[in-house]
Scaffold this motif. Sequence first.
Motif, PDB file in Angstrom:
ATOM      1  N   LYS A 279       0.910  -1.138  -0.040  1.00 53.79           N
ATOM      2  CA  LYS A 279       0.029   0.133   0.090  1.00 53.79           C
ATOM      3  C   LYS A 279       0.854   1.296   0.078  1.00 53.79           C
ATOM      4  N   ILE A 280       1.958   1.172   0.662  1.00 50.52           N
ATOM      5  CA  ILE A 280       2.882   2.461   0.813  1.00 50.52           C
ATOM      6  C   ILE A 280       3.760   2.503  -0.436  1.00 50.52           C
ATOM      7  N   LEU A 281       4.129   1.341  -0.987  1.00 47.27           N
ATOM      8  CA  LEU A 281       5.147   1.581  -2.208  1.00 47.27           C
ATOM      9  C   LEU A 281       4.546   1.824  -3.415  1.00 47.27           C
ATOM     10  N   SER A 282       3.308   1.053  -3.488  1.00 49.39           N
ATOM     11  CA  SER A 282       2.475   1.053  -5.129  1.00 49.39           C
ATOM     12  C   SER A 282       2.262   2.702  -5.481  1.00 49.39           C
ATOM     13  N   PRO A 283       1.811   3.339  -4.718  1.00 50.31           N
ATOM     14  CA  PRO A 283       1.727   4.789  -5.356  1.00 50.31           C
ATOM     15  C   PRO A 283       3.016   5.730  -5.580  1.00 50.31           C
ATOM     16  N   ILE A 284       4.208   4.948  -4.918  1.00 50.87           N
ATOM     17  CA  ILE A 284       5.577   5.674  -4.992  1.00 50.87           C
ATOM     18  C   ILE A 284       5.984   4.973  -6.634  1.00 50.87           C
ATOM     19  N   SER A 285       5.657   3.716  -6.821  1.00 56.40           N
ATOM     20  CA  SER A 285       6.127   3.157  -8.218  1.00 56.40           C
ATOM     21  C   SER A 285       5.270   3.760  -9.089  1.00 56.40           C
ATOM     22  N   GLU A 290      11.846   5.619  -8.082  1.00 50.90           N
ATOM     23  CA  GLU A 290      12.728   4.348  -7.788  1.00 50.90           C
ATOM     24  C   GLU A 290      12.960   4.428  -6.205  1.00 50.90           C
ATOM     25  N   VAL A 291      12.872   3.289  -5.652  1.00 53.51           N
ATOM     26  CA  VAL A 291      13.089   3.193  -4.329  1.00 53.51           C
ATOM     27  C   VAL A 291      14.486   2.355  -3.916  1.00 53.51           C
ATOM     28  N   ASP A 292      15.394   2.903  -3.033  1.00 54.42           N
ATOM     29  CA  ASP A 292      16.536   2.280  -2.888  1.00 54.42           C
ATOM     30  C   ASP A 292      16.388   1.264  -1.643  1.00 54.42           C
ATOM     31  N   ILE A 322       3.288  12.081  -1.494  1.00 57.11           N
ATOM     32  CA  ILE A 322       2.398  10.922  -1.828  1.00 57.11           C
ATOM     33  C   ILE A 322       2.477  10.622  -0.074  1.00 57.11           C
ATOM     34  N   LEU A 323       3.377  10.412   0.607  1.00 58.38           N
ATOM     35  CA  LEU A 323       3.212  10.089   2.068  1.00 58.38           C
ATOM     36  C   LEU A 323       2.249  10.519   2.879  1.00 58.38           C
TER      37      LEU A 323
END
Length: 407
Positions: A279-285, A290-292, A322-323
């Motif tokens: 749920k957290i990383l999908s809007p980021i992607s 890119e997440v490290d 987004i967060l």
Amino acid sequence: MALIVQKYGGTSVASAERIRAVAQKIKAFKETGDQLVVSVSAMSGETNRMTALAQTIQDTPSLREMDVLLTTGEQVTIALLTMALQQLGCDAISYTGSQVRIMTDSEHGKARIKSIDDHRIRQSLTQGKIVVVAGFQGVDEDGHITTLGRGGSDTTAMALAAALKADECQIYTDVDGVFTTDPRIEPNARKMNVVSYEEMLEMASLGSKVLQIRSVEFASKYKVPLRVLSSLIDNPVGTLITSEENIVEQALISGIVHNKDEAKLSLIGVPDEPGIAFKILSPISIANIEVDMIVQSVSAREGLTNFAFTVHRNDFKTASKILDCLCQELSAMIVQSDNKVVKVSLVGIGMRSHAGIATQMFEVLHNEGINIQMISTNEIKISVVIDEKYLELAVRSLHAVFELDKE
Ligand code: ADP
Ligand code: ASP
Ligand code: MG
């Protein structure tokens, strides 16, 4: 007769005087009888200057127009260098990326090279010409101009070397090779004579600016010897990047890499339940960020957890927004955002067979009073995220304790 691809970076072509000096060097090489393809960057500072200029016109210019703008930097240097060569009596010709069909995908700003049509270059080489090709740029299937990401001229040179099956690719820059760490941070950094493709890939991916990662990927895939050397001194030796089996003695740790492009974001007090990372990383992607590094920890409060990750500093504002939205949606407690962090990493193939390096690294940082905010490891590297104010201290003390200044 050997075929050599050379690349001259921004500082090597920073002024008319430097361009003339590079032309002299190229002329001397050509006189040894080798065939030469030369790729160049824009003059030092030009890409940054144009980026800032664009922002005075539009807050977030389209990536397509940015590519049209930024590629002009390399078009200037190919023409000037070719003129300087002709002035010295050398037969030379310049080509833009699209003229030699450096075909890429359509990801403006970070396009990947798909193919290069070597026909035109070979024809010019056969005519005895020195071929000068613009670095950093390509063209997609529909004819749109693309760029390969910052530092992309390294990749142009290596891709040309691979396409032409060159005997060596030489990357000329302002330092004579790959050092144990950035010599701008640690003056005691030692030059390495050879580095394996694998270690160089790791160093480049962890943020070492000396080579763009994709250039090393090409070198390692097509097994073209790659050399990094200085254009500012006479008779440079540089560093050879080659296969691991060609390296006789392998150091335990070969280098320390730092990356200042990091930013850290944390969501504190989110429900500890299946699907939370998604749920957290999908809007980021979805935002193409890119997440490290990623860390999920157990919170003091029952049923809640903390979730932290790092992104490139350029993506910090968008990721923070987004967060902020997610914080409400997921009923989290707070968002903590910090763009004053850096990543420092130890790299070495020797670590594979040697335990305890991580502990030693943590001890050094502890002795210096440096708090580690995040850790990530693989078999040939250990990375930590720390406050940016400790960057020099961390790099120098690790360099000293691991005795990287000694052979
Ligand atoms: P160019 O414009 O020629 O492409 P860059 O600035 O992109 O040059 O890359 C060269 C710089 O990389 C050096 O001036 C140095 O500060 C930096 N650098 C970072 N890490 C290293 C390293 N391990 N060894 C050598 N140089 C490094
Ligand atoms: N001019 C581009 C940059 O500054 C490409 C390069 O120098 O390699 O990133
Ligand atoms: Mg560079």
